[in-house]
Design an enzyme around this catalytic site. Sequence first.
Site, PDB file in Angstrom:
ATOM      1  N   ASP A   1      17.406 -54.105 -14.081  1.00  0.00           N
ATOM      2  CA  ASP A   1      16.754 -53.256 -13.078  1.00  0.00           C
ATOM      3  C   ASP A   1      17.280 -51.825 -13.093  1.00  0.00           C
ATOM      4  O   ASP A   1      16.600 -50.904 -12.660  1.00  0.00           O
ATOM      5  CB  ASP A   1      16.936 -53.858 -11.678  1.00  0.00           C
ATOM      6  CG  ASP A   1      16.098 -55.113 -11.495  1.00  0.00           C
ATOM      7  OD1 ASP A   1      15.003 -55.161 -12.081  1.00  0.00           O
ATOM      8  OD2 ASP A   1      16.547 -56.040 -10.794  1.00  0.00           O
TER       9      ASP A   1
ATOM     10  N   PRO B   1      11.980 -48.789 -15.180  1.00  0.00           N
ATOM     11  CA  PRO B   1      10.582 -49.045 -14.789  1.00  0.00           C
ATOM     12  C   PRO B   1      10.364 -50.541 -14.605  1.00  0.00           C
ATOM     13  O   PRO B   1      11.023 -51.346 -15.271  1.00  0.00           O
ATOM     14  CB  PRO B   1       9.785 -48.532 -15.997  1.00  0.00           C
ATOM     15  CG  PRO B   1      10.747 -48.560 -17.139  1.00  0.00           C
ATOM     16  CD  PRO B   1      12.106 -48.306 -16.548  1.00  0.00           C
ATOM     17  N   ASP B   2       9.450 -50.918 -13.713  1.00  0.00           N
ATOM     18  CA  ASP B   2       9.081 -52.329 -13.595  1.00  0.00           C
ATOM     19  C   ASP B   2       7.883 -52.571 -14.517  1.00  0.00           C
ATOM     20  O   ASP B   2       6.764 -52.104 -14.261  1.00  0.00           O
ATOM     21  CB  ASP B   2       8.748 -52.699 -12.145  1.00  0.00           C
ATOM     22  CG  ASP B   2       8.647 -54.205 -11.988  1.00  0.00           C
ATOM     23  OD1 ASP B   2       7.858 -54.821 -12.730  1.00  0.00           O
ATOM     24  OD2 ASP B   2       9.394 -54.775 -11.171  1.00  0.00           O
ATOM     25  N   ILE B   3       8.135 -53.288 -15.594  1.00  0.00           N
ATOM     26  CA  ILE B   3       7.135 -53.442 -16.665  1.00  0.00           C
ATOM     27  C   ILE B   3       5.961 -54.305 -16.196  1.00  0.00           C
ATOM     28  O   ILE B   3       4.796 -54.004 -16.459  1.00  0.00           O
ATOM     29  CB  ILE B   3       7.809 -54.029 -17.925  1.00  0.00           C
ATOM     30  CG1 ILE B   3       8.897 -53.050 -18.393  1.00  0.00           C
ATOM     31  CG2 ILE B   3       6.799 -54.289 -19.030  1.00  0.00           C
ATOM     32  CD1 ILE B   3       9.865 -53.601 -19.405  1.00  0.00           C
TER      33      ILE B   3
ATOM     34  N   ASN C   1      22.404 -59.095 -19.227  1.00  0.00           N
ATOM     35  CA  ASN C   1      22.502 -60.275 -18.359  1.00  0.00           C
ATOM     36  C   ASN C   1      22.539 -61.537 -19.218  1.00  0.00           C
ATOM     37  O   ASN C   1      22.499 -61.462 -20.444  1.00  0.00           O
ATOM     38  CB  ASN C   1      21.346 -60.291 -17.355  1.00  0.00           C
ATOM     39  CG  ASN C   1      20.005 -60.274 -18.066  1.00  0.00           C
ATOM     40  OD1 ASN C   1      19.668 -61.194 -18.786  1.00  0.00           O
ATOM     41  ND2 ASN C   1      19.255 -59.183 -17.884  1.00  0.00           N
TER      42      ASN C   1
ATOM     43  N   PHE D   1       7.800 -64.124 -13.751  1.00  0.00           N
ATOM     44  CA  PHE D   1       8.852 -65.108 -13.478  1.00  0.00           C
ATOM     45  C   PHE D   1       9.686 -64.583 -12.320  1.00  0.00           C
ATOM     46  O   PHE D   1       9.851 -63.368 -12.168  1.00  0.00           O
ATOM     47  CB  PHE D   1       9.741 -65.310 -14.712  1.00  0.00           C
ATOM     48  CG  PHE D   1       9.245 -66.434 -15.576  1.00  0.00           C
ATOM     49  CD1 PHE D   1       8.167 -66.247 -16.414  1.00  0.00           C
ATOM     50  CD2 PHE D   1       9.842 -67.688 -15.521  1.00  0.00           C
ATOM     51  CE1 PHE D   1       7.677 -67.289 -17.189  1.00  0.00           C
ATOM     52  CE2 PHE D   1       9.369 -68.738 -16.289  1.00  0.00           C
ATOM     53  CZ  PHE D   1       8.281 -68.541 -17.123  1.00  0.00           C
TER      54      PHE D   1
ATOM     55  N   LYS E   1      32.570 -43.397 -27.349  1.00  0.00           N
ATOM     56  CA  LYS E   1      33.238 -44.374 -26.487  1.00  0.00           C
ATOM     57  C   LYS E   1      33.921 -43.634 -25.327  1.00  0.00           C
ATOM     58  O   LYS E   1      34.636 -42.648 -25.578  1.00  0.00           O
ATOM     59  CB  LYS E   1      34.274 -45.121 -27.334  1.00  0.00           C
ATOM     60  CG  LYS E   1      34.951 -46.239 -26.607  1.00  0.00           C
ATOM     61  CD  LYS E   1      35.974 -46.917 -27.509  1.00  0.00           C
ATOM     62  CE  LYS E   1      36.794 -47.887 -26.701  1.00  0.00           C
ATOM     63  NZ  LYS E   1      38.080 -48.184 -27.307  1.00  0.00           N
TER      64      LYS E   1
ATOM     65  N   LYS F   1       4.032 -57.743  -6.654  1.00  0.00           N
ATOM     66  CA  LYS F   1       3.673 -57.321  -8.016  1.00  0.00           C
ATOM     67  C   LYS F   1       2.178 -57.482  -8.295  1.00  0.00           C
ATOM     68  O   LYS F   1       1.716 -57.201  -9.401  1.00  0.00           O
ATOM     69  CB  LYS F   1       4.503 -58.095  -9.045  1.00  0.00           C
ATOM     70  CG  LYS F   1       6.013 -57.891  -8.841  1.00  0.00           C
ATOM     71  CD  LYS F   1       6.856 -58.080 -10.068  1.00  0.00           C
ATOM     72  CE  LYS F   1       8.328 -57.922  -9.674  1.00  0.00           C
ATOM     73  NZ  LYS F   1       9.165 -57.341 -10.711  1.00  0.00           N
TER      74      LYS F   1
ATOM     75  N   LYS G   1       7.422 -61.906  -4.263  1.00  0.00           N
ATOM     76  CA  LYS G   1       7.343 -61.168  -5.534  1.00  0.00           C
ATOM     77  C   LYS G   1       5.930 -61.188  -6.099  1.00  0.00           C
ATOM     78  O   LYS G   1       5.441 -60.210  -6.652  1.00  0.00           O
ATOM     79  CB  LYS G   1       8.298 -61.826  -6.548  1.00  0.00           C
ATOM     80  CG  LYS G   1       9.349 -60.872  -7.087  1.00  0.00           C
ATOM     81  CD  LYS G   1      10.377 -61.570  -7.928  1.00  0.00           C
ATOM     82  CE  LYS G   1      11.766 -61.164  -7.444  1.00  0.00           C
ATOM     83  NZ  LYS G   1      12.839 -61.770  -8.227  1.00  0.00           N
TER      84      LYS G   1
END
Length: 398
Positions: free
Chosen positions: A282, A308-310, A213, A326, A292, A344, A340
């Site tokens: 995600d 995984p959501d760290i 990203n 964040f 390739k 979380k 969020k």
Amino acid sequence: MANTSLLHAKRLLLGLTGGIAAYKAAEIARLLIQENIDVQPVMTKSACRFVGPATLQALTGKMVFSDLWDDRIANNMAHINISRDVDVILIAPASADFIAKLANGFANDLLSTLCLARDCPLFVAPAMNRQMWENPSTQRNLTLLRRDGVIILGPAEGAQACGETGMGRMLEAQELVKVILSFFQPKLLQNKRVLITAGPTYEAIDAIRGITNLSSGKMGYSIARAAQEAGAKVTLISGPVCLESPFGITQINIVSAQDMLVAVKKEISNVDIFISAAAVADFLPAKISNQKIKKVGKNISLKLVSNPDILEYAAGLSKPPFCVGFAAETENLEKNAKDKRIKKKIPLIAANLAQDTIGSDESTLILFDDKGKHLLHKAPKIVQARRLINHISLLYKK
Ligand code: CTP
């Protein structure tokens, strides 16, 4: 040593000794003044051969002192008066000869005398030829200085004025100024251990392609610097970015979200505060091709699976550190950020509009905590990072 919680203007004595790097001292003075730091130059006789006192006088708006017997000082005690009027002394450049004087307590010119008579911290930025730097006598003198609590900044390695290459180049003006700015920040997180994630992650599709990203890492790196300035012991886990490591922190470079999770798991038990500023991908491809992928047929489908959501992992630990998240949103900023924070299970979240923030040097942040909403007006990311650290220090009490 002088108290560093300062109510008056910040004042620094800039000592120049004889070396070609003396020309960089003019830039140091200019940058410090831009940061509203009052700079008093003091030059040795040798320094005056490399750069004119008039240059430093013009830049700082101050009389330049170099003579121990300067009769412009009413009581003829320049060494005492000048050193009492400052919060910190920076010697840049510091020659091998001057380092030897400092280490052995010599006081045979104005600068060495006022260093000996000082009541404030002393920073020294060595600059010399590589052989002079490596000489056992110089190294012995540096050991003595460190033992006496003097802070040695650098030197760096690289091309030297004499044509040789090696250790002994003075650090650049910007680097030295960052250290001084850091010295003047309030020590809100003194000795706290802070873990920060920053930048994007990169999830490989094949040997040369991947999903990532637009995160530049600037916010996370600014937070690392601000936490370090606040006296914290900082570890930064960074995805692939094009930024210089902030001075004085431990950095772990990773590529994928999985790597980041492994690094976080390894570090998290030792930290007081965890700030998750990374833009973690995600999803990752269900299958990574070692070679390739060739262009066969018109379309291909890529099956993605969840990463995984760290942050959720960290916040869900039985004894979690103080966790800060964040929320980068493109719409419904406040609602999404509030949701969020609840989802979380974290005490604090910093929300920003992704399209305004990503890659930019500035950001607007809205903080959400148990007390509600706190707007941090648009400012450079380092300023926002310092405000965030200030807010965390108010919430975090241990
Ligand atoms: N985060 C994380 N691990 C992930 C995804 C996000 O640790 N796999 C962290 C981020 O570092 C950030 C917070 O969770 O502190 C929110 O990230 P964000 O990308 O805004 O939200 P997501 O949880 O990914 O949700 P969505 O993409 O649906 O907005």
